[in-house]
Structure formats: structure tokens, C-alpha cells
Design a protein around this motif. Structure first.
Motif, PDB file in Angstrom:
ATOM      1  N   PHE A  11     -63.461  36.721 -74.077  1.00 21.13           N
ATOM      2  CA  PHE A  11     -63.043  37.537 -73.245  1.00 21.13           C
ATOM      3  C   PHE A  11     -63.867  38.860 -73.310  1.00 21.13           C
ATOM      4  O   PHE A  11     -64.307  39.557 -72.367  1.00 21.13           O
ATOM      5  CB  PHE A  11     -61.389  37.764 -73.336  1.00 21.13           C
ATOM      6  N   GLY A  12     -64.090  39.293 -74.782  1.00 24.16           N
ATOM      7  CA  GLY A  12     -64.603  40.533 -74.679  1.00 24.16           C
ATOM      8  C   GLY A  12     -66.207  40.587 -74.302  1.00 24.16           C
ATOM      9  O   GLY A  12     -66.783  41.536 -74.436  1.00 24.16           O
ATOM     10  N   THR A  13     -66.844  39.359 -73.984  1.00 26.33           N
ATOM     11  CA  THR A  13     -68.096  39.185 -73.620  1.00 26.33           C
ATOM     12  C   THR A  13     -68.190  39.438 -72.068  1.00 26.33           C
ATOM     13  O   THR A  13     -69.160  39.563 -71.479  1.00 26.33           O
ATOM     14  CB  THR A  13     -68.772  38.093 -74.291  1.00 26.33           C
ATOM     15  N   ALA A  14     -67.009  39.123 -71.397  1.00 24.36           N
ATOM     16  CA  ALA A  14     -67.317  39.026 -69.755  1.00 24.36           C
ATOM     17  C   ALA A  14     -67.403  40.378 -69.340  1.00 24.36           C
ATOM     18  O   ALA A  14     -66.740  41.331 -69.590  1.00 24.36           O
ATOM     19  CB  ALA A  14     -65.792  38.319 -69.373  1.00 24.36           C
ATOM     20  N   THR A  15     -68.436  40.592 -68.561  1.00 26.36           N
ATOM     21  CA  THR A  15     -68.563  41.827 -67.795  1.00 26.36           C
ATOM     22  C   THR A  15     -69.125  41.770 -66.492  1.00 26.36           C
ATOM     23  O   THR A  15     -69.354  40.487 -66.031  1.00 26.36           O
ATOM     24  CB  THR A  15     -69.623  42.520 -68.597  1.00 26.36           C
ATOM     25  N   ASP A  16     -68.994  42.592 -65.575  1.00 29.58           N
ATOM     26  CA  ASP A  16     -69.180  42.585 -64.131  1.00 29.58           C
ATOM     27  C   ASP A  16     -70.783  42.855 -63.911  1.00 29.58           C
ATOM     28  O   ASP A  16     -71.450  43.057 -64.943  1.00 29.58           O
ATOM     29  CB  ASP A  16     -68.322  43.464 -63.458  1.00 29.58           C
ATOM     30  N   ALA A  17     -71.153  43.237 -62.932  1.00 28.90           N
ATOM     31  CA  ALA A  17     -72.468  43.047 -62.544  1.00 28.90           C
ATOM     32  C   ALA A  17     -73.280  44.578 -63.023  1.00 28.90           C
ATOM     33  O   ALA A  17     -74.228  44.678 -63.334  1.00 28.90           O
ATOM     34  CB  ALA A  17     -72.832  43.043 -61.012  1.00 28.90           C
ATOM     35  N   ASP A  18     -72.348  45.502 -63.293  1.00 28.14           N
ATOM     36  CA  ASP A  18     -72.572  46.679 -63.865  1.00 28.14           C
ATOM     37  C   ASP A  18     -72.482  46.639 -65.316  1.00 28.14           C
ATOM     38  O   ASP A  18     -72.589  47.939 -65.777  1.00 28.14           O
ATOM     39  CB  ASP A  18     -72.040  48.064 -63.149  1.00 28.14           C
ATOM     40  N   GLU A  19     -72.260  45.601 -66.058  1.00 23.67           N
ATOM     41  CA  GLU A  19     -71.987  45.408 -67.458  1.00 23.67           C
ATOM     42  C   GLU A  19     -70.588  45.992 -68.047  1.00 23.67           C
ATOM     43  O   GLU A  19     -70.626  46.750 -68.914  1.00 23.67           O
ATOM     44  CB  GLU A  19     -73.423  46.074 -68.461  1.00 23.67           C
ATOM     45  N   ARG A  20     -69.815  46.393 -66.969  1.00 24.36           N
ATOM     46  CA  ARG A  20     -68.256  46.987 -67.290  1.00 24.36           C
ATOM     47  C   ARG A  20     -67.400  45.834 -67.678  1.00 24.36           C
ATOM     48  O   ARG A  20     -67.426  44.661 -67.295  1.00 24.36           O
ATOM     49  CB  ARG A  20     -67.763  47.763 -66.130  1.00 24.36           C
ATOM     50  N   PRO A  21     -66.771  46.085 -69.013  1.00 24.03           N
ATOM     51  CA  PRO A  21     -65.765  44.923 -69.457  1.00 24.03           C
ATOM     52  C   PRO A  21     -64.749  44.398 -68.382  1.00 24.03           C
ATOM     53  O   PRO A  21     -64.302  45.506 -67.813  1.00 24.03           O
ATOM     54  CB  PRO A  21     -65.426  45.558 -70.653  1.00 24.03           C
ATOM     55  N   LEU A  22     -64.583  43.503 -68.360  1.00 27.34           N
ATOM     56  CA  LEU A  22     -63.564  42.647 -67.296  1.00 27.34           C
ATOM     57  C   LEU A  22     -62.155  42.552 -68.156  1.00 27.34           C
ATOM     58  O   LEU A  22     -61.175  42.469 -67.447  1.00 27.34           O
ATOM     59  CB  LEU A  22     -64.000  41.460 -66.918  1.00 27.34           C
ATOM     60  N   TYR A  23     -62.118  42.647 -69.355  1.00 27.27           N
ATOM     61  CA  TYR A  23     -60.833  42.649 -70.122  1.00 27.27           C
ATOM     62  C   TYR A  23     -60.722  43.469 -71.339  1.00 27.27           C
ATOM     63  O   TYR A  23     -61.851  43.920 -71.892  1.00 27.27           O
ATOM     64  CB  TYR A  23     -60.778  41.107 -70.630  1.00 27.27           C
TER      65      TYR A  23
END
Length: 318
Positions: free
Chosen positions: A24-36
């Protein structure tokens, strides 16, 4: 931001404990913002003894569960001894009662025992480690146990088999939340397979090829670039420079599937990605992935995940 709370209990297995934070900590959006946002707690905020030769310290107690969008319970070596509500760890039932009714719960490996004892799995399907399946059935007949699968998604509660299946479960949740592109990105960053279907068998006997054996990995890579072509077993065997019989034996030893099963799985995976990420018509996607016709794609997709292409696309576009 979606908050994931990891509840660590005494005897927690370190590998399983690390999965939520890592994936979960590796998941980011297109701007490298964390998703979780991932936080870890214990029942009382005190250090937790692990199944290894060390303990861990946490900064939160179980009141963190009240703010969880997803609760992850990693396996503890002690969970298999939970045979009814009276054998739950002290305070565990009260902690679980803090969850919001809409909070998602993910139990890894034998965390299924804890969830079942708390009454959360009554009438639901669930998975657990195959070694504990008979023991689980004896004590929790009210749970519909699927003993041989990697994970089961029964709506609010998802459960998985052993350690590596916890990876599959969390990638499945990320895929459900954000689509296959994000889940595949997480898998690539963590160097793990991007997708193994929940219904895949937990245990496949795969003898390790000897050092003199020629592998099939190069042929698999070659085939992935040609999924749109009508690949046959003979084509794959010829590329690998083997007889069909030898190729099939070595392929199954390395992958755990027959070449035909593997090709179908790869085509379904690519079709799912195209349904999520493109506006291509179903017939065109069927051609791109090698199923030929929209009818064939519909049949294979329904067999794999139980829904037709249109419904799958609407789910990820909504």
C-alpha cells in the motif's frame, strides 16, 4: 486519503506484518503522491512480540481502528489456537468493534481464525492456509471455507492463504481501488507478479529445473509480444527448441500451468488492462489479445472473473 490500519498481535509473523506497509505504501498517483496512509497499532500501544527473535514497537493502540478505511490483520503463529470467541486475545473483540460498519477487513493467512472467532465470517466464504484447513473446518463450520485458493473476496472482508498470497490479496485490493495500472506499478516496484487470480491453487508442486535444463522464460517473453497471434503449442515448443512433450513438462514445472492455460490467463489480463485504460471496442480488444471475437472474449472473461466486458469496464470507469 485512504487510511490502512495494521493490527499487530503477539506472535505476529514479520513477513506478513510488512506487506501492507510495503505494498500500500508503494502505491502513488501520476504525480507520485501516496494513495494510502498506512499506520500500525497494537491492542494496547505496547511493544509486540513477533514470531522471530525480536519484538516491534508501535506508536498507536487499538483506538486507531476507529479511523480505518481498511484494517489489515497479519498472521500470528498463535492464531491457529483460537477455536472460539472465548479464546480470542484479550481485548481483540472490543478492538474490532471499533471499526466503522463500512471499513474493509483483510485477514492474511491464519488471521481467518481470529475473524471467524469474532463472528465476522459467519455465512461468508473465506480462505486460509491449506495446512490449517481441516482444523479450521472443525471449529468454524459456519464459514464457507475455500481451502485451496489464494484469496477470497467476500465483499467487506477479504482473506488470503499463506504468506505470498497476502501479496496477491493486497494487490487485488489496490486493483479494486485504483485499477490495474496502479496495481501493476506497485508489483513492478516490489518485483512481484502483478496478478495471480484468487482462485488459483495455493500449492502447486513445481520441481526446480536442474542447472542443465533449458528454461521456458525466453519463450514466455516472446509469446507475450505476440498474444494477438494464434499461438499454438507447436509454435511455443519450436521457439524454445524443444519437443512438445518436453516443452510442456518444463513449462508446467516452471509456471505451474499448462502452456494453454497460461496463454489464456495472459490474454485475460491484457484484456482487463485494455478495458480499464482504453476506449477500444470489445471486438477490437478481443483481436488485440488473441481471442479473435467479442463473443470469445466475453466467454473467457466471464469464466475468469464472472462478469462481461461491459460491466467490468463500467466498474473501473465509475
Amino acid at each position: 486519503m485512504h487510511r490502512v490500519v495494521v493490527l499487530a498481535l503477539d506472535g505476529v509473523i514479520p513477513f506478513e506484518l510488512s506487506l501492507a506497509s510495503r505494498l500500500f505504501g508503494t502505491a502513488t498517483d501520476a504525480d507520485e503522491r501516496p494513495l494510502y496512509e498506512v499506520v500500525t497499532c497494537s491492542l494496547d500501544g505496547r511493544p509486540v512480540r513477533t514470531a522471530a527473535d525480536f519484538s516491534i514497537t508501535v506508536e498507536r493502540d487499538c483506538t486507531a481502528l476507529a479511523e480505518a478505511d481498511t484494517l489489515v490483520i497479519p498472521a500470528s503463529e498463535e492464531f491457529a489456537r483460537i477455536t472460539d470467541r472465548n479464546s480470542l486475545p484479550p481485548g481483540a473483540a472490543d478492538a474490532l468493534a471499533l471499526l466503522r460498519p463500512d471499513a474493509r477487513i483483510a485477514g492474511i493467512c491464519i488471521a481467518t481464525f481470529l475473524l471467524a472467532a469474532a463472528g465476522l465470517l459467519d455465512g461468508r466464504a473465506a480462505a486460509t492456509h491449506w495446512r490449517h484447513a481441516d482444523h479450521f473446518r472443525r471449529h468454524y463450520p459456519q464459514v464457507d471455507l475455500a481451502p485451496d485458493v489464494l484469496f477470497v473476496d467476500s465483499g467487506r472482508i477479504v482473506t488470503s492463504a499463506g504468506a505470498a498470497a497476502g501479496i496477491d490479496l493486497i494487490l487485488h485490493l489496490i486493483r479494486a481501488d485504483h485499477g490495474s495500472a496502479i496495481a501493476n506499478q506497485v508489483a513492478r516496484r516490489c518485483v512481484v507478479p502483478p496478478q495471480r487470480e484468487g482462485g488459483q491453487a495455493q500449492y502447486v508442486e513445481r520441481p526446480v529445473p536442474t542447472a542443465t535444463d533449458a528454461g521456458t522464460s525466453a519463450t514466455r517473453a516472446w509469446a507475450l509480444d505476440r498474444l494477438h497471434e494464434p499461438l499454438q503449442l507447436g509454435d511455443l515448443a519450436d521457439h524454445a527448441g524443444m519437443s512438445r512433450r518436453t516443452f510442456t513438462r518444463r513449462f508446467r514445472a516452471e509456471v505451474g500451468l499448462s502452456p494453454g492455460q497460461w496463454l489464456t490467463q495472459q490474454r485475460v489480463d491484457l484484456a482487463r488492462h485494455l478495458l480499464e485504460s482504453s476506449d477500444l471496442p470489445v471486438n477490437r480488444i478481443a483481436e488485440r489479445v488473441g481471442f479473435g471475437t467479442g463473443a470469445s472474449l466475453r466467454q473467457h472473461l466471464h469464466t475468469a472473473i464472472g462478469v462481461p466486458p461491459g460491466a467490468y469496464r463500467r466498474t473501473f470507469r465509475s
